[in-house]
Design a protein around this motif. Structure first.
Motif, PDB file in Angstrom:
ATOM      1  N   ASN A 113       0.823  -1.203   0.000  1.00 25.41           N
ATOM      2  CA  ASN A 113       0.000   0.000   0.000  1.00 25.41           C
ATOM      3  C   ASN A 113       0.863   1.261   0.000  1.00 25.41           C
ATOM      4  OD1 ASN A 113      -2.577   1.247   0.058  1.00 25.41           O
ATOM      5  ND2 ASN A 113      -2.316   1.691   2.233  1.00 25.41           N
ATOM      6  N   ALA A 114       2.056   1.184   0.612  1.00 21.38           N
ATOM      7  CA  ALA A 114       2.956   2.334   0.593  1.00 21.38           C
ATOM      8  C   ALA A 114       3.511   2.575  -0.806  1.00 21.38           C
ATOM      9  CB  ALA A 114       4.100   2.109   1.581  1.00 21.38           C
ATOM     10  N   LEU A 115       3.775   1.486  -1.533  1.00 22.80           N
ATOM     11  CA  LEU A 115       4.300   1.613  -2.890  1.00 22.80           C
ATOM     12  C   LEU A 115       3.228   2.003  -3.895  1.00 22.80           C
ATOM     13  CD1 LEU A 115       6.624  -1.535  -2.887  1.00 22.80           C
ATOM     14  CD2 LEU A 115       7.348   0.855  -2.794  1.00 22.80           C
ATOM     15  N   ASP A 116       2.008   1.515  -3.686  1.00 24.59           N
ATOM     16  CA  ASP A 116       0.909   1.815  -4.611  1.00 24.59           C
ATOM     17  C   ASP A 116      -0.377   2.033  -3.820  1.00 24.59           C
ATOM     18  OD1 ASP A 116      -0.728   2.123  -6.778  1.00 24.59           O
ATOM     19  OD2 ASP A 116      -0.752  -0.004  -7.339  1.00 24.59           O
ATOM     20  N   PRO A 117      -0.587   3.241  -3.296  1.00 27.56           N
ATOM     21  CA  PRO A 117      -1.765   3.510  -2.459  1.00 27.56           C
ATOM     22  C   PRO A 117      -3.083   3.457  -3.223  1.00 27.56           C
ATOM     23  CG  PRO A 117      -0.046   5.186  -2.171  1.00 27.56           C
ATOM     24  CD  PRO A 117       0.311   4.402  -3.372  1.00 27.56           C
ATOM     25  N   SER A 118      -3.030   3.467  -4.539  1.00 27.05           N
ATOM     26  CA  SER A 118      -4.272   3.533  -5.316  1.00 27.05           C
ATOM     27  C   SER A 118      -5.127   2.286  -5.158  1.00 27.05           C
ATOM     28  CB  SER A 118      -3.950   3.737  -6.800  1.00 27.05           C
ATOM     29  OG  SER A 118      -3.196   2.645  -7.309  1.00 27.05           O
ATOM     30  N   THR A 119      -4.504   1.134  -4.871  1.00 23.52           N
ATOM     31  CA  THR A 119      -5.265  -0.115  -4.751  1.00 23.52           C
ATOM     32  C   THR A 119      -5.772  -0.374  -3.330  1.00 23.52           C
ATOM     33  OG1 THR A 119      -3.215  -1.324  -4.372  1.00 23.52           O
ATOM     34  CG2 THR A 119      -3.983  -1.165  -6.646  1.00 23.52           C
ATOM     35  N   GLY A 120      -5.286   0.391  -2.359  1.00 22.38           N
ATOM     36  CA  GLY A 120      -5.729   0.188  -0.982  1.00 22.38           C
ATOM     37  C   GLY A 120      -5.115  -1.048  -0.361  1.00 22.38           C
ATOM     38  N   VAL A 121      -5.584  -1.388   0.826  1.00 13.71           N
ATOM     39  CA  VAL A 121      -5.047  -2.550   1.529  1.00 13.71           C
ATOM     40  C   VAL A 121      -5.727  -3.818   1.053  1.00 13.71           C
ATOM     41  CG1 VAL A 121      -4.417  -1.228   3.581  1.00 13.71           C
ATOM     42  CG2 VAL A 121      -6.691  -2.249   3.430  1.00 13.71           C
ATOM     43  N   GLU A 122      -5.030  -4.929   1.214  1.00 13.20           N
ATOM     44  CA  GLU A 122      -5.571  -6.230   0.800  1.00 13.20           C
ATOM     45  C   GLU A 122      -6.641  -6.718   1.768  1.00 13.20           C
ATOM     46  OE1 GLU A 122      -5.533  -9.474  -1.947  1.00 13.20           O
ATOM     47  OE2 GLU A 122      -4.510  -7.537  -1.994  1.00 13.20           O
ATOM     48  N   HIS A 123      -6.422  -6.488   3.062  1.00 10.85           N
ATOM     49  CA  HIS A 123      -7.371  -6.917   4.085  1.00 10.85           C
ATOM     50  C   HIS A 123      -7.752  -5.703   4.935  1.00 10.85           C
ATOM     51  CE1 HIS A 123      -4.671 -10.376   3.204  1.00 10.85           C
ATOM     52  NE2 HIS A 123      -5.830 -11.032   3.136  1.00 10.85           N
ATOM     53  N   ALA A 124      -9.031  -5.358   4.928  1.00 12.82           N
ATOM     54  CA  ALA A 124      -9.476  -4.160   5.641  1.00 12.82           C
ATOM     55  C   ALA A 124      -9.244  -4.268   7.147  1.00 12.82           C
ATOM     56  CB  ALA A 124     -10.960  -3.909   5.355  1.00 12.82           C
TER      57      ALA A 124
END
Length: 232
Positions: A113-124
């Motif tokens: 998420n730090a490298l690509d914040p656009s996709t968000g986290v994998e597990h909320a």
């Protein structure tokens, strides 16, 4: 009162860290490095077990084929020894999977998420999941899945080499005898020995091929389209 104050301070320490992004990032970074080190340690322990299995196999096969007078059943003793190492490695694999699953939580939900914040986290709810795991550590996979995994990855190949070596040793060194007669061990008929060996390898195949949902977290595997996917 001082004791109550100290207890309150210890209780609120984690909550205060949660409010301070800088301190929390530092703590998570240290935690990630710690979990990665423990995962690496258990990974090396798996390699050690495999190394011992291969070493014992080499020693037994060398001795078994060094002279026609050496008994063939020593190779079956090697099968038992490698089977014991399989059990030990499966237990170690369950511990390894605990730390690997934590590392994957960090990688999927913090680093990715730090490298690509656009996709968000994998597990909320990854923080809740990780917090619960720190409070109450548990093994994530069953011993059946662990044995199945280690068999597919390496041990079935090792045990197959031993089986083929034993069959070759029995047939090549006793050309004048039938397979059941050559496979006998002392007063145990060869047919019984063959049946026992066949049953053992049949059980191994059942363990490998038995359909079950994977519980281990995030391993590379091939999809039906032939692409490698991180999600086994």
């Amino acid at each position: 009162m001082p004791e109550d104050t100290d207890e309150l301070t210890r209780t609120e320490l984690g909550r205060e860290l949660n409010r301070d992004t800088t301190d929390l990032s530092s703590v998570l970074g240290d935690a990630y490095r710690g979990e990665l080190d423990r995962e690496t340690t258990w990974r090396s322990r798996l390699d050690q077990t495999t190394t011992w299995s291969v070493t014992i196999m080499a020693a037994i096969l060398t001795w078994a084929f060094s002279s026609p007078d050496n008994p063939h059943y020593v190779i079956l003793v090697g099968v038992i020894a490698v089977g014991m190492f399989l059990w030990i490695e499966a237990r170690r694999y369950r511990n390894y999977d605990v730390y690997r699953s934590r590392v994957r939580l960090f990688q999927q939900n913090v680093l990715a998420n730090a490298l690509d914040p656009s996709t968000g986290v994998e597990h909320a709810d990854w923080r809740t999941e990780l917090g619960d795991d720190y409070r109450r550590p548990t093994l994530k996979i069953t011993i059946f899945e662990a044995v199945s995994n280690r068999l597919r990855r390496i041990y079935f190949a090792l045990l197959s080499v031993l089986c083929l070596s034993w069959l070759f040793r029995v047939t090549a060194f006793m050309p004048g005898e039938s397979l059941p007669d050559a496979a006998s061990i002392g007063t145990v008929p060869g047919a019984v020995v063959l049946a026992a060996v066949g049953a053992f390898y049949g059980v191994l195949l059942v363990i490998i091929l038995w359909p079950h949902e994977r519980e281990a977290k995030e391993e590379f595997r091939k999809t039906e389209a032939g692409e490698w996917k991180d999600g086994e």
